[in-house]
Design an enzyme around this catalytic site. Structure first.
Site, PDB file in Angstrom:
ATOM      1  N   ARG A  86       0.832  -1.209   0.000  1.00 45.76           N
ATOM      2  CA  ARG A  86       0.000   0.000   0.000  1.00 45.76           C
ATOM      3  C   ARG A  86       0.863   1.254   0.000  1.00 45.76           C
ATOM      4  NH1 ARG A  86      -2.415   2.555   4.343  1.00 45.76           N
ATOM      5  NH2 ARG A  86      -2.182   0.690   5.630  1.00 45.76           N
ATOM      6  N   TYR A 103     -16.315  14.592 -16.877  1.00 46.29           N
ATOM      7  CA  TYR A 103     -16.768  13.218 -16.633  1.00 46.29           C
ATOM      8  C   TYR A 103     -17.800  13.180 -15.509  1.00 46.29           C
ATOM      9  CZ  TYR A 103     -16.405   8.269 -15.277  1.00 46.29           C
ATOM     10  OH  TYR A 103     -16.675   6.963 -14.946  1.00 46.29           O
ATOM     11  N   ASP A 118      -6.969  16.812 -16.519  1.00 45.60           N
ATOM     12  CA  ASP A 118      -7.279  15.419 -16.808  1.00 45.60           C
ATOM     13  C   ASP A 118      -6.940  15.184 -18.280  1.00 45.60           C
ATOM     14  OD1 ASP A 118      -8.456  12.982 -17.463  1.00 45.60           O
ATOM     15  OD2 ASP A 118     -10.118  13.251 -16.051  1.00 45.60           O
ATOM     16  N   LYS A 145      -7.727   3.723 -19.815  1.00 41.03           N
ATOM     17  CA  LYS A 145      -7.992   4.055 -21.206  1.00 41.03           C
ATOM     18  C   LYS A 145      -6.745   3.847 -22.078  1.00 41.03           C
ATOM     19  CE  LYS A 145     -12.028   5.304 -19.542  1.00 41.03           C
ATOM     20  NZ  LYS A 145     -11.887   5.331 -18.095  1.00 41.03           N
TER      21      LYS A 145
END
Length: 401
Positions: free
Chosen positions: A56, A109, A181, A206
Site C-alpha cells: 500500500r 466526466y 485530466d 484508457k
C-alpha cells in the site's frame, strides 16, 4: 542520450531484473516486505532510508510504472492508483481544504462531477463550473479562495479543447493549482505540464492500458507534492494499484505510441465520413476544421485524438436504434481500447448530471460518443454506414430534421 517519445514508452522505468536478468519487469505479487533487522524497519518507517515496507506504501512493479509515467509526462514524479477516480480524488483532497473554492470545466466526466458536487461540499469545499474556452468567464469565476482548477481537454463527451497555456496564465498570478485530466489525449498527444499545468491525471484504464483489461489511474507533477500525496491521500484512503495491474499498464505502455497513431488515423477517416453523411446532424471532433477550437487543438496536440461525438438526425430514438443496429462497434462505456466502443452519454456516463446542466453544456439527449479503435477503418465505417442506412430507411425517424 535524450530519448524520443516512442523510445521512452518502451524503455523508461525498465531495467533487467538483478536476480534473474528478466527483461520484463517482474510482478512483485506481495503484500509486505521483510526487513533485515529492526533498525532498518524503523528507518524506513521514519522516512530516513529508501526501501519497501508494504505494498500500500509502494511496490517495485508500481515504482517502475510511476517512473515511466513521469518520463512520458515530463514530470518530476508520478503516482499510480487503483482507478482514475482514485487519482482525481486523491489529488483534489490533497490540494483542497475546508473553506477552499474549486473551479472546474463545465464539460466533465460524470463521476468527477459527482465527486465535486456531492462529496466535496461535505468538507466545506465549494465549486463553480465554468466554460474553459471562455477566458473572460474563467477570469470572472476566480474567487479569493479559489485554490484549484480541474480541467479536461479534450472534454468528456463534447470534445471541447481548452487552451491550457492560457488557463495556466490566469491561474498563476492567483496561486491556483491547475490540474488537467489528460485521459482523452494521453501523453502521446498532449503534455499539459509543459503548457503550465501543475498536475496531470489520467484514467489509465484508457489509452495507457489500451486493452480493456485493467482499471487504474495515475497522477504526475512536482516530486514534493507526489511524495505528500503518497503518504496522505494515497496511503490513508488506500486507492492503491495492485502489482499485476501495474504490470498490465507497463505492458500496455510499450505500444502506446503505435496504438495512438492508428487510433488517430482511423478517427480522422471516421469523422470525415460522419461529417458528410446526410443522417448525421452534427459532428464534434477536434480534427475537423469547423470544430470551434480547431486551431487550439492544432497548436496544443500532436494529433486530434480518437474520440468523436455526433448526433443522428431523428434525436434520441434514432440514436438508440442506430446504436443497437451496429455489429462491429460495441455498446460499452470506456475509451482508448483497441476495440471501437460506442455509448450514449445522457443515459450512461453522464446520467448523474442534471438534465438542464447537461443540455447547457451540449450533452443533448441524442448525443452519441464513439471511441474509435484500431480495427481497419474501412470496417468501422462500413458498420456505421449500415446502421445509419437502417435508421434512414425508417420514415418516421428519417423524416425528422
Amino acid at each position: 542520450m535524450k530519448q524520443r517519445f516512442a523510445t521512452v514508452t518502451v524503455h523508461a522505468g525498465q531495467r533487467p531484473d538483478p536476480v534473474t536478468g528478466s527483461l520484463s519487469t517482474p510482478i512483485y505479487q506481495t503484500s509486505t516486505f521483510v526487513f533485515p533487522d529492526v533498525a532498518t524497519g524503523a528507518r524506513r518507517f521514519a522516512g530516513e532510508e529508501a526501501g519497501y515496507i508494504y505494498t500500500r506504501l509502494g511496490n517495485p512493479t508500481q515504482a517502475a510504472l510511476e517512473e515511466k509515467i513521469a518520463a512520458l509526462e515530463g514530470a518530476e514524479a508520478a503516482l499510480a492508483f487503483g482507478s482514475g477516480m482514485a487519482a482525481i480524488s486523491a489529488v483534489l483532497l490533497g490540494l483542497l481544504r475546508s473553506g477552499d473554492h474549486l473551479l472546474y470545466g463545465d464539460s466533465i466526466y460524470g463521476c468527477s462531477h459527482s465527486l465535486i458536487n456531492e462529496l466535496l461540499p461535505r468538507w466545506g469545499i465549494t465549486a463553480t463550473a465554468v466554460d474553459g474556452t471562455d477566458l473572460v468567464a474563467v477570469a470572472q469565476a476566480i474567487q479569493p479562495n479559489t485554490k484549484v482548477f480541474l480541467l479536461e481537454t479534450p472534454s468528456n463527451p463534447t470534445l471541447k479543447v481548452v487552451d491550457i497555456a492560457a488557463i495556466a496564465a490566469l491561474c498563476a498570478p492567483n496561486a491556483i493549482q491547475l490540474v488537467v485530466d489528460n485521459t482523452f489525449a494521453s501523453p502521446a498527444l498532449q503534455l499539459p505540464l509543459k503548457l503550465g499545468a501543475h498536475v496531470v491525471v489520467h484514467s489509465a484504464t484508457k489509452f495507457i492500458g489500451g486493452h480493456g483489461d485493467v482499471i487504474a489511474g495515475v497522477a504526475a507533477g512536482p516530486k514534493a507534492l507526489m511524495d505528500e500525496l503518497r503518504m496522505t491521500t494515497l496511503k490513508d484512503i488506500g486507492g492503491v494499484i495492485a502489482p499485476f495491474d501495474a504490470w498490465l499498464l507497463l505492458r500496455g505502455l510499450k505500444t502506446l505510441d503505435v496504438r495512438v497513431q492508428r487510433h488517430c488515423a482511423n478517427a480522422m477517416q471516421v469523422a470525415a465520413f460522419l461529417d458528410q453523411h446526410p443522417m448525421v446532424e452534427r459532428v464534434y471532433y477536434p480534427g475537423l476544421p469547423h470544430h470551434p477550437q480547431y486551431e487550439i487543438a492544432q497548436r496544443q496536440m500532436s494529433a486530434p485524438g480518437s474520440l468523436i461525438s455526433f448526433e443522428v438526425r431523428g434525436g434520441l430514438e434514432a440514436g438508440r436504434r442506430f446504436i443497437e443496429r451496429l455489429e462491429l462497434c460495441q455498446l460499452a462505456v470506456s475509451l482508448g481500447d483497441v476495440d471501437t466502443l460506442i455509448q450514449h452519454p445522457a443515459s450512461m456516463t453522464h446520467s448523474i448530471v442534471p438534465r438542464e446542466e447537461r443540455m447547457a453544456t451540449g450533452i443533448t439527449d441524442g448525443l452519441i460518443r464513439l471511441a474509435v479503435g484500431i480495427e481497419d477503418a474501412a470496417d468501422i465505417i462500413e458498420d456505421l454506414a449500415q446502421g445509419l442506412a437502417y435508421v434512414g430507411s425508417m420514415p418516421n425517424l428519417s423524416a425528422v430534421r
